[in-house]
Scaffold this motif. Structure first.
Motif, PDB file in Angstrom:
ATOM      1  N   CYS A   8      13.281 -27.169  49.487  1.00 22.25           N
ATOM      2  CA  CYS A   8      13.509 -26.665  48.137  1.00 22.25           C
ATOM      3  C   CYS A   8      12.908 -27.601  47.105  1.00 22.25           C
ATOM      4  O   CYS A   8      12.821 -28.800  47.317  1.00 22.25           O
ATOM      5  CB  CYS A   8      15.000 -26.558  47.866  1.00 22.25           C
ATOM      6  SG  CYS A   8      15.842 -25.409  48.943  1.00 22.25           S
ATOM      7  N   THR A  58      23.465 -17.581  44.155  1.00 16.68           N
ATOM      8  CA  THR A  58      22.102 -17.703  44.655  1.00 16.68           C
ATOM      9  C   THR A  58      21.594 -16.381  45.206  1.00 16.68           C
ATOM     10  O   THR A  58      22.312 -15.677  45.890  1.00 16.68           O
ATOM     11  CB  THR A  58      22.048 -18.760  45.786  1.00 16.68           C
ATOM     12  OG1 THR A  58      22.608 -19.976  45.300  1.00 16.68           O
ATOM     13  CG2 THR A  58      20.623 -19.021  46.227  1.00 16.68           C
ATOM     14  N   GLU A  76      12.240 -17.490  49.478  1.00 18.32           N
ATOM     15  CA  GLU A  76      12.463 -17.778  48.066  1.00 18.32           C
ATOM     16  C   GLU A  76      13.959 -17.764  47.812  1.00 18.32           C
ATOM     17  O   GLU A  76      14.664 -16.885  48.301  1.00 18.32           O
ATOM     18  CB  GLU A  76      11.811 -16.713  47.186  1.00 18.32           C
ATOM     19  CG  GLU A  76      10.309 -16.710  47.218  1.00 18.32           C
ATOM     20  CD  GLU A  76       9.720 -15.659  46.284  1.00 18.32           C
ATOM     21  OE1 GLU A  76      10.421 -15.246  45.343  1.00 18.32           O
ATOM     22  OE2 GLU A  76       8.587 -15.269  46.515  1.00 18.32           O
ATOM     23  N   HIS A  78      16.748 -18.507  44.491  1.00 18.84           N
ATOM     24  CA  HIS A  78      16.891 -18.820  43.074  1.00 18.84           C
ATOM     25  C   HIS A  78      18.354 -18.760  42.681  1.00 18.84           C
ATOM     26  O   HIS A  78      19.062 -17.819  43.017  1.00 18.84           O
ATOM     27  CB  HIS A  78      16.070 -17.846  42.218  1.00 18.84           C
ATOM     28  CG  HIS A  78      14.616 -17.904  42.531  1.00 18.84           C
ATOM     29  ND1 HIS A  78      13.803 -18.898  42.066  1.00 18.84           N
ATOM     30  CD2 HIS A  78      13.846 -17.127  43.318  1.00 18.84           C
ATOM     31  CE1 HIS A  78      12.578 -18.716  42.533  1.00 18.84           C
ATOM     32  NE2 HIS A  78      12.582 -17.643  43.298  1.00 18.84           N
ATOM     33  N   ILE A  83      16.544 -24.032  43.652  1.00 15.67           N
ATOM     34  CA  ILE A  83      15.296 -23.310  43.439  1.00 15.67           C
ATOM     35  C   ILE A  83      14.393 -23.641  44.615  1.00 15.67           C
ATOM     36  O   ILE A  83      14.004 -24.790  44.807  1.00 15.67           O
ATOM     37  CB  ILE A  83      14.584 -23.716  42.132  1.00 15.67           C
ATOM     38  CG1 ILE A  83      15.482 -23.403  40.930  1.00 15.67           C
ATOM     39  CG2 ILE A  83      13.243 -22.996  42.007  1.00 15.67           C
ATOM     40  CD1 ILE A  83      14.950 -23.967  39.623  1.00 15.67           C
ATOM     41  N   CYS A  84      14.103 -22.652  45.445  1.00 11.06           N
ATOM     42  CA  CYS A  84      13.251 -22.857  46.610  1.00 11.06           C
ATOM     43  C   CYS A  84      12.160 -21.814  46.612  1.00 11.06           C
ATOM     44  O   CYS A  84      12.394 -20.657  46.308  1.00 11.06           O
ATOM     45  CB  CYS A  84      14.045 -22.702  47.909  1.00 11.06           C
ATOM     46  SG  CYS A  84      15.353 -23.907  48.119  1.00 11.06           S
ATOM     47  N   ASP A  85      10.997 -22.233  46.958  1.00  7.05           N
ATOM     48  CA  ASP A  85       9.877 -21.319  47.092  1.00  7.05           C
ATOM     49  C   ASP A  85       8.939 -21.970  48.093  1.00  7.05           C
ATOM     50  O   ASP A  85       8.142 -22.809  47.743  1.00  7.05           O
ATOM     51  CB  ASP A  85       9.195 -21.128  45.741  1.00  7.05           C
ATOM     52  CG  ASP A  85       8.122 -20.060  45.775  1.00  7.05           C
ATOM     53  OD1 ASP A  85       8.013 -19.368  46.805  1.00  7.05           O
ATOM     54  OD2 ASP A  85       7.395 -19.914  44.784  1.00  7.05           O
TER      55      ASP A  85
END
Length: 151
Positions: A8, A58, A76, A78, A83-85
């Motif tokens: 993340c 989330t 992904e 959020h 916040i992970c992508d």
């Protein structure tokens, strides 16, 4: 039962245990915000998986191409504290219904190796997992097309 992990930008999100059986995916994702994070989704006969999490704080989307004992894909997440992508990976840990799935020396379900975790959390690992996802996706698509042509 599979264990998965991905990196993340801010916060943490780790699928702890994923159960994949009869085309259904279920599990739980540990996140920084500690919300109620149940993961549900589907996997088709070729190994194309999509799963979603709609937790208290989330929202996540996981895709994967799963072949044999492993799978890779984009993810992904959020939320206010995560916040992970990036890329994620999963490995089969144990399944009493599958012959030959490994166990630890004490007979417990095999754990995800430290090497696998460190690869998943590194930039190089992300890139490696993205390449593996693309490769697995191509293999799965070829199998799907072969099955269509064989009809």
């Amino acid at each position: 039962t599979y264990g998965g992990i991905f990196s993340c930008n801010y916060g943490t999100a780790e699928p702890s245990v994923l159960t994949i059986r009869n085309g259904k995916v279920s599990g739980y994702v540990d996140t920084t915000d500690g919300g109620d994070n149940n993961l549900i989704g589907e996997i088709d006969q070729f190994g194309r998986m999509t799963a979603y999490l709609s937790g208290m704080f989330t929202l996540m989307e996981f895709k994967a191409a799963v072949i044999g004992n492993e799978g890779y894909g984009p993810a992904e997440a959020h939320g206010p504290s995560v916040i992970c992508d990036g890329a994620w990976a999963l490995k089969r840990r144990a399944d009493p219904l599958v012959e030959g799935v490994h166990r630890t020396a004490d007979g417990a379900s095999a754990r995800i190796s430290v090497d696998f975790v460190s690869r998943a959390k590194s930039w190089g690992g992300w890139k490696e997992f993205e390449v593996l996802y693309e490769s697995f996706t191509r293999s799965i698509e070829m199998e799907r097309l072969k099955s269509i042509l064989a009809r």
